[in-house]
Design an enzyme around this catalytic site. Structure first.
Site: not given
Length: 220
Positions: A10, A12
């Site tokens: 991922d 953020d």
């Protein structure tokens, strides 16, 4: 020859700490619609923007959700242009370097960001060279739908059993589970560790990433 492995990150809350820009842009988006700023902004990080706005403003109509999405995008762009790039978390680049040095390990990204937003992050931190597959919200259903992970697997030819998703939210871990992939949670992001119930384990620092991956692959 060792079989290929795939590590899907991922962005953020996992690789970069973008909460200042996210909170600022969300406040601006809601203010533009004369709506009070939502309380739990970081709780929706990882979702695509339409899904995020539907959660943050459940009583609003679809047209309002659409306006929130567009004003958020513009506000985020303006903040990003005016400020320094959102920083990498401590140890992130060292972990990427160490993984990239392993010939049997491929790296990918699965993010709720738009393509434009991801391209900015990759350019700002010179990260593009690390990743062989990158999946963004423009081209997939929102997490936790497994589409991003399944596309990473298809593009690299790696089996689900040889892949790991690393992320900070329950959406990441549920996405991994839905795709039949192991999920490793991180405790430095935007969801509390207790929320990452689908994770095999939750890491507390980037130095734990390589040992955790070694443990997973050793146990197979």
């Amino acid at each position: 020859m060792s079989r290929l492995r795939l590590v899907i990150f991922d962005v953020d809350g996992t690789l970069i700490d973008s909460q200042a820009h996210i909170k600022g842009a969300m406040a601006a988006a809601f203010a533009a619609q004369s709506m009070p700023a939502p309380d739990d902004v970081l709780g929706i990080v990882g979702l695509s923007l339409p899904a995020a706005m539907a959660r943050l403003a459940p009583d609003a109509d679809p047209d309002t959700h659409a306006r929130l999405v567009e004003t958020y995008k513009q506000a985020f762009h303006d903040l990003r242009t005016a400020d320094a790039p959102s920083p990498l978390y401590p140890g992130a680049r060292a972990a990427l370097d160490a993984l990239a040095a392993q010939g049997e390990v491929l790296l990918g990204l699965a993010t709720g960001k738009s393509l434009r937003g991801l391209d900015h992050v990759l350019a700002a931190h010179d990260l593009g060279r690390y990743f062989v597959t990158t999946q963004v919200a423009d081209h997939h259903p929102s997490k936790p739908h497994p589409s991003m992970v399944l596309t990473c697997l298809a593009e690299t030819g790696v089996e689900a059993g040889d892949a790991v998703v690393i992320g900070d939210t329950s959406f990441d871990m549920d996405m991994a589970q839905a795709a039949g992939v192991t999920g490793l949670g991180v405790g430095w992001g935007y969801h509390r560790p207790a929320q990452l119930t689908a994770a095999r384990r939750v890491l507390t620092r980037f130095d734990d990433v390589l040992p955790a991956l070694d443990e997973i692959w050793r146990d197979e």
